[in-house]
Design an enzyme around this catalytic site. Structure first.
Site, PDB file in Angstrom:
ATOM      1  N   PHE A 158       0.812  -1.225   0.000  1.00 31.89           N
ATOM      2  CA  PHE A 158       0.000   0.000   0.000  1.00 31.89           C
ATOM      3  C   PHE A 158       0.843   1.271   0.000  1.00 31.89           C
ATOM      4  O   PHE A 158       0.349   2.342  -0.343  1.00 31.89           O
ATOM      5  CB  PHE A 158      -0.919   0.017   1.245  1.00 31.89           C
ATOM      6  CG  PHE A 158      -0.214   0.416   2.520  1.00 31.89           C
ATOM      7  CD1 PHE A 158      -0.085   1.771   2.859  1.00 31.89           C
ATOM      8  CD2 PHE A 158       0.345  -0.528   3.377  1.00 31.89           C
ATOM      9  CE1 PHE A 158       0.578   2.157   4.018  1.00 31.89           C
ATOM     10  CE2 PHE A 158       1.008  -0.158   4.527  1.00 31.89           C
ATOM     11  CZ  PHE A 158       1.123   1.191   4.847  1.00 31.89           C
ATOM     12  N   LYS A 182      -1.264  -7.174  -9.251  1.00 28.90           N
ATOM     13  CA  LYS A 182      -2.194  -7.343  -8.112  1.00 28.90           C
ATOM     14  C   LYS A 182      -1.800  -6.281  -7.082  1.00 28.90           C
ATOM     15  O   LYS A 182      -0.899  -6.466  -6.279  1.00 28.90           O
ATOM     16  CB  LYS A 182      -2.048  -8.752  -7.530  1.00 28.90           C
ATOM     17  CG  LYS A 182      -3.272  -9.284  -6.803  1.00 28.90           C
ATOM     18  CD  LYS A 182      -3.812  -8.418  -5.699  1.00 28.90           C
ATOM     19  CE  LYS A 182      -3.036  -8.545  -4.402  1.00 28.90           C
ATOM     20  NZ  LYS A 182      -3.461  -7.539  -3.387  1.00 28.90           N
ATOM     21  N   GLU A 185      -4.933  -4.066  -1.653  1.00 28.82           N
ATOM     22  CA  GLU A 185      -6.376  -3.843  -1.518  1.00 28.82           C
ATOM     23  C   GLU A 185      -6.674  -2.577  -0.719  1.00 28.82           C
ATOM     24  O   GLU A 185      -7.800  -2.110  -0.670  1.00 28.82           O
ATOM     25  CB  GLU A 185      -7.046  -5.074  -0.875  1.00 28.82           C
ATOM     26  CG  GLU A 185      -6.521  -5.498   0.482  1.00 28.82           C
ATOM     27  CD  GLU A 185      -5.273  -6.392   0.398  1.00 28.82           C
ATOM     28  OE1 GLU A 185      -4.379  -6.114  -0.444  1.00 28.82           O
ATOM     29  OE2 GLU A 185      -5.182  -7.339   1.188  1.00 28.82           O
ATOM     30  N   ARG A 186      -5.624  -2.016  -0.074  1.00 28.35           N
ATOM     31  CA  ARG A 186      -5.870  -0.782   0.689  1.00 28.35           C
ATOM     32  C   ARG A 186      -5.774   0.458  -0.194  1.00 28.35           C
ATOM     33  O   ARG A 186      -6.294   1.505   0.137  1.00 28.35           O
ATOM     34  CB  ARG A 186      -4.891  -0.696   1.860  1.00 28.35           C
ATOM     35  CG  ARG A 186      -5.324  -1.649   2.976  1.00 28.35           C
ATOM     36  CD  ARG A 186      -4.406  -1.587   4.144  1.00 28.35           C
ATOM     37  NE  ARG A 186      -3.306  -2.527   3.995  1.00 28.35           N
ATOM     38  CZ  ARG A 186      -2.337  -2.687   4.865  1.00 28.35           C
ATOM     39  NH1 ARG A 186      -2.283  -1.953   5.935  1.00 28.35           N
ATOM     40  NH2 ARG A 186      -1.392  -3.572   4.652  1.00 28.35           N
ATOM     41  N   SER A 235       5.451  -7.038   3.411  1.00 26.82           N
ATOM     42  CA  SER A 235       6.050  -7.340   4.716  1.00 26.82           C
ATOM     43  C   SER A 235       6.863  -8.643   4.657  1.00 26.82           C
ATOM     44  O   SER A 235       6.618  -9.492   3.788  1.00 26.82           O
ATOM     45  CB  SER A 235       4.944  -7.456   5.751  1.00 26.82           C
ATOM     46  OG  SER A 235       4.021  -8.439   5.326  1.00 26.82           O
ATOM     47  N   CYS A 290       9.904   1.455   3.395  1.00 29.57           N
ATOM     48  CA  CYS A 290      10.914   0.416   3.612  1.00 29.57           C
ATOM     49  C   CYS A 290      12.311   1.019   3.665  1.00 29.57           C
ATOM     50  O   CYS A 290      13.242   0.370   4.120  1.00 29.57           O
ATOM     51  CB  CYS A 290      10.842  -0.635   2.520  1.00 29.57           C
ATOM     52  SG  CYS A 290      11.407  -0.010   0.939  1.00 29.57           S
ATOM     53  N   GLU A 389      10.189  -3.920  12.874  1.00 30.33           N
ATOM     54  CA  GLU A 389       9.683  -2.876  11.967  1.00 30.33           C
ATOM     55  C   GLU A 389       8.373  -2.328  12.534  1.00 30.33           C
ATOM     56  O   GLU A 389       7.394  -3.063  12.675  1.00 30.33           O
ATOM     57  CB  GLU A 389       9.432  -3.467  10.567  1.00 30.33           C
ATOM     58  CG  GLU A 389       8.932  -2.417   9.599  1.00 30.33           C
ATOM     59  CD  GLU A 389       8.721  -2.936   8.173  1.00 30.33           C
ATOM     60  OE1 GLU A 389       8.145  -4.018   8.006  1.00 30.33           O
ATOM     61  OE2 GLU A 389       9.143  -2.235   7.237  1.00 30.33           O
TER      62      GLU A 389
HETATM   63  P1  NAD Z   1       1.644  -6.718   3.085  1.00 32.52           P
HETATM   64  O1  NAD Z   1       2.676  -7.776   3.157  1.00 32.52           O
HETATM   65  O2  NAD Z   1       0.548  -6.734   4.087  1.00 32.52           O
HETATM   66  O3  NAD Z   1       0.884  -6.761   1.658  1.00 32.52           O
HETATM   67  C1  NAD Z   1       1.597  -6.697   0.460  1.00 32.52           C
HETATM   68  C2  NAD Z   1       0.816  -7.418  -0.623  1.00 32.52           C
HETATM   69  O4  NAD Z   1       0.700  -8.800  -0.270  1.00 32.52           O
HETATM   70  C3  NAD Z   1      -0.618  -6.908  -0.829  1.00 32.52           C
HETATM   71  O5  NAD Z   1      -0.877  -6.832  -2.209  1.00 32.52           O
HETATM   72  C4  NAD Z   1      -1.483  -7.962  -0.161  1.00 32.52           C
HETATM   73  O6  NAD Z   1      -2.730  -8.130  -0.775  1.00 32.52           O
HETATM   74  C5  NAD Z   1      -0.659  -9.227  -0.293  1.00 32.52           C
HETATM   75  N1  NAD Z   1      -0.831 -10.157   0.840  1.00 32.52           N
HETATM   76  C6  NAD Z   1      -1.055  -9.811   2.146  1.00 32.52           C
HETATM   77  N2  NAD Z   1      -1.113 -10.927   2.908  1.00 32.52           N
HETATM   78  C7  NAD Z   1      -0.924 -11.978   2.077  1.00 32.52           C
HETATM   79  C8  NAD Z   1      -0.876 -13.385   2.282  1.00 32.52           C
HETATM   80  N3  NAD Z   1      -1.041 -13.943   3.486  1.00 32.52           N
HETATM   81  N4  NAD Z   1      -0.658 -14.179   1.217  1.00 32.52           N
HETATM   82  C9  NAD Z   1      -0.482 -13.655  -0.026  1.00 32.52           C
HETATM   83  N5  NAD Z   1      -0.532 -12.324  -0.263  1.00 32.52           N
HETATM   84  C10 NAD Z   1      -0.742 -11.495   0.759  1.00 32.52           C
HETATM   85  O7  NAD Z   1       2.419  -5.321   3.074  1.00 32.52           O
HETATM   86  P2  NAD Z   1       1.841  -3.849   3.204  1.00 32.52           P
HETATM   87  O8  NAD Z   1       1.345  -3.642   4.585  1.00 32.52           O
HETATM   88  O9  NAD Z   1       0.941  -3.554   2.069  1.00 32.52           O
HETATM   89  O10 NAD Z   1       3.181  -2.989   2.976  1.00 32.52           O
HETATM   90  C11 NAD Z   1       4.069  -2.677   3.996  1.00 32.52           C
HETATM   91  C12 NAD Z   1       5.260  -3.602   4.027  1.00 32.52           C
HETATM   92  O11 NAD Z   1       5.907  -3.596   2.757  1.00 32.52           O
HETATM   93  C13 NAD Z   1       6.314  -3.158   5.031  1.00 32.52           C
HETATM   94  O12 NAD Z   1       6.782  -4.284   5.719  1.00 32.52           O
HETATM   95  C14 NAD Z   1       7.406  -2.541   4.159  1.00 32.52           C
HETATM   96  O13 NAD Z   1       8.704  -2.553   4.717  1.00 32.52           O
HETATM   97  C15 NAD Z   1       7.319  -3.409   2.948  1.00 32.52           C
HETATM   98  N6  NAD Z   1       7.903  -2.748   1.792  1.00 32.52           N
HETATM   99  C16 NAD Z   1       9.092  -3.208   1.345  1.00 32.52           C
HETATM  100  C17 NAD Z   1       9.714  -2.606   0.276  1.00 32.52           C
HETATM  101  C18 NAD Z   1      11.032  -3.098  -0.227  1.00 32.52           C
HETATM  102  O14 NAD Z   1      11.453  -2.653  -1.297  1.00 32.52           O
HETATM  103  N7  NAD Z   1      11.705  -3.981   0.470  1.00 32.52           N
HETATM  104  C19 NAD Z   1       9.106  -1.507  -0.350  1.00 32.52           C
HETATM  105  C20 NAD Z   1       7.878  -1.065   0.135  1.00 32.52           C
HETATM  106  C21 NAD Z   1       7.276  -1.700   1.210  1.00 32.52           C
END
Ligand code: NAD
Length: 491
Positions: A158, A182, A185-186, A235, A290, A389
């Site tokens: 998101f 994909k 969803e937020r 994450s 991140c 984090e």
């Molecule tokens: P998230 O992991 O909750 O969701 C990311 C994506 O994964 C979404 O599209 C979501 O629909 C999907 N998803 C969520 N749970 C899932 C599951 N159980 N199985 C399969 N798919 C699933 O992350 P978020 O809250 O949207 O974003 C924040 C996180 O992203 C933070 O931890 C941040 O550090 C990380 N991030 C990392 C980078 C990087 O380059 N390393 C960049 C931006 C954000």
């Protein structure tokens, strides 16, 4: 009519499949909320596995022609997409602020970084070339070529709804693959707007597709035999899950995870400059980044002075709705997330850190999910607030006995996305570059974000896979190589 009301009237979240918009037949749904006001903008349905199958099938059919389309033709719609993104930058930024909460300059900044990736992808006629060696063996010429593989997907988070899809989409299609996005969803509306522009840019039907959904949708994509590979950003626990699931189903995967980055402040640093870099790194995007550096390791001799100047800077930080002209920090993404951040602050107090600036005490707009920056001092590197984090505006100051101690503290982290050093000494900069285990290292740079022509990705628990986003890595990720070995007896 408020901006949210106007948006709610216009925006019905849909999938984009085979060049047309399609209503989602979902198993479940969730609201999309303007976190600056608490108002619901719209709802997003989660695409069921049958829809995933349909989208992948359409993308696989489109691949057969797209792979044979000359590369020079493949990049023409990308040039048009770049112009369209520039022409619509203001509207995309305002939509992004409304569904995400960040400030307008932050939104414009991320769109610029996204456009940069479209520009770099347009160079694929050069970057996709591999190698050629005449007379590699007697009378034999050898040529390595990179070929596209099929349908790729990217599952995105998101926090950068415009930029992160553009870390992948332009390169995937420029190299001759087809693509299914994909988004989170937020924040689905920014992706929907991007796909409106993709539609206008004139990619052939089925080359780029949009599929809304949540965990079940992602798993269906990762398990689908028609998907060649997956890019993921999110994450760490989900990154691990995506990495393992995709690999188990025989796919290429690059999974970027969470982070807990550090800044080191040497006794030789220009302290005002270091404070400015630290504040913008830790609190931009309300700390939901991140590349944020929320753990700041300061060498003993300058610790008190740095802490005083930092607290003064934080006290001046303006927390307001992202579209307000003077906003420096907007709201957090959801109420639940703010609750989690507040629990971390409570844990910091319980574990014995000193609250140097308590964001909970500061008055912030009542509507929406606001939380002002918090600064902890006397933080032990093993405390929860120093190791996990938080993904919110909470900064931990750690005192180091000397530079060696500071480097050791940084390297104790289980993550490895980024780290920055503020110093005036070349020797310290050199040691930092050599000894710190992280994917992005900044010297006198608060946030170590590489330009799109360099690869981007972390180490350790911040990344699962081999080839990162951007740069040469992403071209290799989206292609496989063959070597032609050729002899002509009559030559
Ligand atoms: P998230 O992991 O909750 O969701 C990311 C994506 O994964 C979404 O599209 C979501 O629909 C999907 N998803 C969520 N749970 C899932 C599951 N159980 N199985 C399969 N798919 C699933 O992350 P978020 O809250 O949207 O974003 C924040 C996180 O992203 C933070 O931890 C941040 O550090 C990380 N991030 C990392 C980078 C990087 O380059 N390393 C960049 C931006 C954000």
């Amino acid at each position: 009519m408020s901006q949210t009301e106007e948006l709610s009237e216009k925006r019905n979240v849909r999938n984009y499949v085979g060049g047309s918009w399609a209503d989602i037949e979902g198993s479940d749904s969730q609201p999309v909320v303007n976190s600056a006001t608490g108002e619901t903008i719209t709802h997003v349905e989660f695409s069921a596995p049958a829809t995933v199958d349909r989208v992948v099938t359409v993308a696989a059919e489109a691949f057969e022609e797209w792979r044979r389309t000359p590369v020079e033709e493949r990049i023409q719609p990308l040039f048009r997409l770049k112009s369209l993104l520039e022409d619509h930058q203001e509207e995309v930024a305002e939509l992004l602020v409304t569904e995400h909460g960040k400030t307008k300059p932050e939104a414009v900044g991320e769109i610029r970084r996204g456009i940069e990736n479209v520009e770099v992808a347009c160079g694929v006629p050069s970057t996709m070339q591999a190698g050629h060696l005449p007379n590699a063996a007697p009378d034999i010429d050898e040529t390595a070529v990179r070929k596209p593989l099929g349908v790729f997907t990217a599952v995105t988070p998101f926090n950068f709804p415009a930029m992160i899809p553009l870390w992948f989409m332009p390169y995937a299609v420029a190299t001759g693959n087809t693509f299914v996005l994909k988004p989170s969803e937020r924040t689905p509306l920014t992706a929907q707007y991007l796909l409106d522009l993709v539609d206008e840019a004139g990619f052939p039907d089925g080359v780029i597709n949009l599929l809304n959904g949540s965990a079940e949708t992602v798993d269906a994509l990762l398990e689908h035999p028609g998907v060649e590979g997956a890019s993921f950003v999110g994450s760490t626990p989900v990154a691990k899950h995506v990495y393992e699931t995709a690999a188990r189903h025989g796919k290429r995967v690059q999974a970027q995870g969470g982070a807990k980055n550090h800044i080191v402040v040497s006794e030789s640093a220009d302290l005002d400059f270091a404070v400015e870099g630290t504040v913008s790194s830790a609190f931009a995007n309300s700390g939901q980044r991140c590349l944020a550096n929320p753990s700041v390791v300061v060498v003993k001799d300058v610790y008190e002075e740095f802490a005083d100047r930092l607290v003064d800077a934080v006290a001046d930080y303006t927390v307001a709705p992202g579209l307000d002209a003077d906003a420096q920090m907007g709201p957090l993404i959801t109420d639940e997330h703010r609750e989690r951040v507040l629990e971390y602050i409570e844990t910091g107090v319980e574990e014995g850190a000193s609250l140097l600036y308590d964001g909970r005490e500061r008055s912030v707009p009542e509507e929406g999910v606001f939380l002002a920056p918090t600064v902890f001092g006397d933080v032990d590197p093993e405390m929860t607030i120093a190791t996990e984090e938080i993904f919110g505006p909470v900064l931990a100051l750690i005192e180091a006995t000397d530079f060696d101690d500071a480097i050791e503290t940084v390297d104790r982290s289980r993550f490895g996305n980024a780290a920055s050093l503020f110093t005036d000494r070349g020797g310290e900069a050199k040691r930092f570059r050599h000894e710190v285990d992280a994917g992005n290292l900044g010297v006198n740079v608060g946030t170590a974000a590489p330009m799109a022509f360099f690869h981007f990705g972390g180490w350790n628990d911040s990344f699962f896979g081999d080839l990162h986003a951007q740069g040469e890595d992403v071209i290799r990720f989206y292609t496989d190589e063959s070597v032609y070995i050729e002899r002509w007896p009559d030559a």
